[in-house]
Scaffold this active site. Structure first.
Site, PDB file in Angstrom:
ATOM      1  N   GLY A   1      -0.481 -23.504  -9.162  1.00 43.58           N
ATOM      2  CA  GLY A   1      -1.044 -22.628 -10.197  1.00 43.58           C
ATOM      3  C   GLY A   1       0.033 -21.892 -10.946  1.00 43.58           C
ATOM      4  O   GLY A   1       1.148 -22.397 -11.126  1.00 43.58           O
TER       5      GLY A   1
ATOM      6  N   GLU B   1      -9.003  -9.982  -0.762  1.00 42.59           N
ATOM      7  CA  GLU B   1      -9.841  -9.445  -1.836  1.00 42.59           C
ATOM      8  C   GLU B   1     -10.698 -10.584  -2.374  1.00 42.59           C
ATOM      9  O   GLU B   1     -10.265 -11.728  -2.446  1.00 42.59           O
ATOM     10  CB  GLU B   1      -8.972  -8.856  -2.953  1.00 42.59           C
ATOM     11  CG  GLU B   1      -8.412  -7.519  -2.559  1.00 42.59           C
ATOM     12  CD  GLU B   1      -7.551  -6.896  -3.646  1.00 42.59           C
ATOM     13  OE1 GLU B   1      -7.765  -7.152  -4.831  1.00 42.59           O
ATOM     14  OE2 GLU B   1      -6.639  -6.123  -3.273  1.00 42.59           O
TER      15      GLU B   1
ATOM     16  N   CYS C   1      -0.589  -7.505  -2.549  1.00 48.93           N
ATOM     17  CA  CYS C   1      -0.010  -7.741  -1.225  1.00 48.93           C
ATOM     18  C   CYS C   1       1.154  -8.721  -1.206  1.00 48.93           C
ATOM     19  O   CYS C   1       2.272  -8.335  -0.855  1.00 48.93           O
ATOM     20  CB  CYS C   1      -1.098  -8.208  -0.268  1.00 48.93           C
ATOM     21  SG  CYS C   1      -2.305  -6.920   0.052  1.00 48.93           S
TER      22      CYS C   1
ATOM     23  N   ARG D   1      -3.389  -5.944 -10.128  1.00 49.29           N
ATOM     24  CA  ARG D   1      -2.039  -5.609  -9.688  1.00 49.29           C
ATOM     25  C   ARG D   1      -1.174  -6.870  -9.565  1.00 49.29           C
ATOM     26  O   ARG D   1      -1.536  -7.814  -8.891  1.00 49.29           O
ATOM     27  CB  ARG D   1      -2.096  -4.845  -8.353  1.00 49.29           C
ATOM     28  CG  ARG D   1      -2.659  -3.440  -8.530  1.00 49.29           C
ATOM     29  CD  ARG D   1      -2.750  -2.685  -7.218  1.00 49.29           C
ATOM     30  NE  ARG D   1      -3.859  -3.112  -6.387  1.00 49.29           N
ATOM     31  CZ  ARG D   1      -4.219  -2.505  -5.243  1.00 49.29           C
ATOM     32  NH1 ARG D   1      -3.535  -1.460  -4.815  1.00 49.29           N
ATOM     33  NH2 ARG D   1      -5.243  -2.933  -4.550  1.00 49.29           N
TER      34      ARG D   1
ATOM     35  N   LYS E   1      -6.944 -13.072  -8.736  1.00 48.34           N
ATOM     36  CA  LYS E   1      -7.714 -14.147  -8.099  1.00 48.34           C
ATOM     37  C   LYS E   1      -9.183 -13.921  -8.433  1.00 48.34           C
ATOM     38  O   LYS E   1      -9.542 -12.831  -8.902  1.00 48.34           O
ATOM     39  CB  LYS E   1      -7.472 -14.158  -6.589  1.00 48.34           C
ATOM     40  CG  LYS E   1      -8.003 -12.920  -5.894  1.00 48.34           C
ATOM     41  CD  LYS E   1      -7.484 -12.767  -4.501  1.00 48.34           C
ATOM     42  CE  LYS E   1      -8.171 -13.692  -3.542  1.00 48.34           C
ATOM     43  NZ  LYS E   1      -7.925 -13.332  -2.135  1.00 48.34           N
TER      44      LYS E   1
ATOM     45  N   THR F   1      -0.325  -1.907   5.495  1.00 51.82           N
ATOM     46  CA  THR F   1       0.745  -2.841   5.836  1.00 51.82           C
ATOM     47  C   THR F   1       2.057  -2.065   5.846  1.00 51.82           C
ATOM     48  O   THR F   1       2.480  -1.557   4.800  1.00 51.82           O
ATOM     49  CB  THR F   1       0.800  -3.981   4.795  1.00 51.82           C
ATOM     50  OG1 THR F   1      -0.471  -4.634   4.791  1.00 51.82           O
ATOM     51  CG2 THR F   1       1.894  -4.977   5.111  1.00 51.82           C
TER      52      THR F   1
ATOM     53  N   LEU G   1      -7.786  -8.992   5.578  1.00 48.98           N
ATOM     54  CA  LEU G   1      -8.868  -9.366   4.645  1.00 48.98           C
ATOM     55  C   LEU G   1      -8.300  -9.852   3.321  1.00 48.98           C
ATOM     56  O   LEU G   1      -7.196  -9.487   2.927  1.00 48.98           O
ATOM     57  CB  LEU G   1      -9.822  -8.197   4.421  1.00 48.98           C
ATOM     58  CG  LEU G   1      -9.319  -6.905   3.765  1.00 48.98           C
ATOM     59  CD1 LEU G   1      -9.160  -7.022   2.266  1.00 48.98           C
ATOM     60  CD2 LEU G   1     -10.277  -5.781   4.084  1.00 48.98           C
TER      61      LEU G   1
END
Ligand SMILES: NC(=O)c1ccc[n+]([C@@H]2O[C@H](COP(=O)([O-])OP(=O)(O)OC[C@H]3O[C@@H](n4cnc5c(N)ncnc54)[C@H](O)[C@@H]3O)[C@@H](O)[C@H]2O)c1
Length: 437
Positions: free
Chosen positions: A254, A153, A261, A329, A322, A121, A151
């Site tokens: 949440g 993760e 990212c 990270r 997640k 990116t 994509l």
């Protein structure tokens, strides 16, 4: 096709493996020699569902190889993907030094025409920078194609194999048609390959992540307001999600977004705007809301137990940013654990995949538990931070007696308040009416 992929992280490893799976000969390069040694001996350095099996199969069939020697890889691979990291610099901009270094390394060693595909990116204008950098080191012709990766993760292999769309940007017909050919096996269900210029492709990636981050901060603030006015965000979410202009995705409140990212891409987009003299105020607020949201569970804990948490023990279920990844990270769990430790609490953590990485960060400051129930022993409360599937239907009757007090702070709204009341728990969800007695 002979491909080389530079950088074997979440993106490079998945892309390289999936390209091998569709019949290409792929050689993956990384400067991290330990990673390469591990991969060669069949050890996969990251957790990603389905990936290990694919790597094994393609290595066994000879289509997937790993090396730390970039020159060999560039010699063999006519198409060179760059999938190295682009971390945040101190001013929030994306640090593209690793991308430019990889480009320079390719240029120095390429024996003839090469197509460089930017999968990392990268900020708008990086493809041009790559062209300039490479021109300094080679006399051979080359093309630079932007090909941002979308994509997720936790579902990376599936996303790569069946992308919603593929975006490719560039100005060379020859290069673009080759890359289209490469992606053809992945878009057999007619999902589009969108061809555009480099700058628009680069911007598309940031706009996508910034928009998703905006949805998360939006619903988090709606949830916080629901708490104040006695509304239930779960109902509100359903109520707005059926509007086709809105949809249900990315509207789960949440403890804030994290990962490698969204945070850095939002920061980079703010910075890109700043460089042009524009204040992307909306994204600044998205980021600020997210930073505050990470402390929400901690605030709820303090409201219940007071400022001083010495002598208190808290169990944490879920550390990864997640589910279905071991990636920590910028995970909200890191902020939560540090804040509770600072207030004097004892912390017992459980995560199905991220305990190894957590140990590198927290050392002996917390206790680690492979079985989720073990973390609960003597705990004043449980905090749920990542929505792993295995947390969705735990055995509450087994949990209650081992906890000191049956209290759950649920940062992911996994349970129904009414059920928790029946099960004899005090329950603090996000944006829903809590069970307080
Ligand atoms: N992780 C994701 O979910 C995701 C999704 C889409 C896009 N991206 C983007 O893709 C890029 C890579 O992300 P990641 O999560 O895979 O990163 P990562 O940090 O997991 O992996 C990067 C790898 O590149 C290697 N590397 C660095 N410089 C190198 C060089 N000169 N030669 C060879 N190897 C080198 C590093 O050793 C590391 O193994 C980033 O720009 C990221 O923003 C990531």
């Amino acid at each position: 096709m002979n491909l080389c992929v530079i950088g074997t992280g979440y993106v490079g490893l998945v892309a390289g493996t999936c390209f091998a799976e569709s019949g290409n000969d792929v050689i993956c390069v990384d400067i991290d020699e330990r990673k390469i040694a591990d991969l060669r001996s069949g050890k996969v350095p990251i957790y990603e569902p389905g990936l290990e099996e694919l790597i094994r199969r393609n290595m066994a069939d000879g289509r997937l190889r790993f090396t730390s020697d970039l020159a060999t890889a560039v010699k063999e691979g006519m198409v060179c993907f760059i999938a190295v990291g682009t971390p945040s610099d101190i001013d929030g901009s994306a640090d593209v030094r690793m991308v430019l270094q990889a480009a320079a390394d390719i240029a120095r060693t390429m024996p003839g025409y090469r197509i460089i595909v930017l999968k990392s990116t990268v900020p708008v204008g990086t493809a041009d920078q790559v062209r300039e950098t490479m021109a300094e080191y080679t006399v051979h012709p080359f093309d630079v194609v932007s090909n941002p990766e979308f994509l997720k993760e936790g579902a990376a292999v599936e996303d790569f194999m069946k992308p919603d769309r593929v975006v490719i940007g560039g100005n060379s017909e020859r290069a673009l048609s080759l890359i289209k050919e490469l992606y053809a096996p992945f878009v057999r269900t007619e999902n589009p390959i969108l061809v555009m210029d480099n700058r628009s492709a680069e911007m598309t990636k940031y706009a996508a992540n910034a928009f998703l981050a905006t949805r998360i901060s939006f619903i988090n603030q709606v949830a916080n307001l629901c708490e104040k006015v006695g509304a239930d965000v779960a109902e509100v979410r359903r109520g707005i999600g059926f509007d086709r202009r809105i949809g249900h995705y990315f509207l789960f409140p949440g403890v804030g977004y994290g990962g490698s990212c969204f945070p850095k891409d939002v920061r980079a987009m703010i910075r890109t705007a700043e460089e042009t003299g524009m204040n992307f105020s909306l994204l600044r607020e998205v980021e600020a809301v997210n930073e505050r949201q990470k402390y929400l569970l901690v605030e709820k804990v303090h409201a219940r137990f007071g400022a001083d948490l010495r002598g208190r023990k808290f169990a944490i279920w879920g550390l990864a940013f997640k589910p279905r990844t071991d990636d920590l990270r910028e995970a909200p769990a890191l902020v939560i654990v540090e804040a509770l430790l600072k207030a004097g609490a004892e912390i017992a953590v459980h995560d199905p995949e991220a305990l190894g990485r957590a140990r590198e960060l927290f050392g002996e400051r917390v206790s680690y538990h492979r079985v989720n129930y073990d973390a609960l022993s003597g705990a004043d409360a449980l905090l749920i931070v990542t929505e792993w599937n295995e947390f969705r239907r735990p055995d509450f009757s087994r949990m209650r007696p081992i906890m000191k007090t049956p209290i759950i702070f649920d940062g992911r709204n996994l349970y129904e308040p009414a059920v928790m009341q029946q099960e004899g728990f005090l329950y603090y969800p996000i944006g829903r009416v809590p069970v307080v007695q």
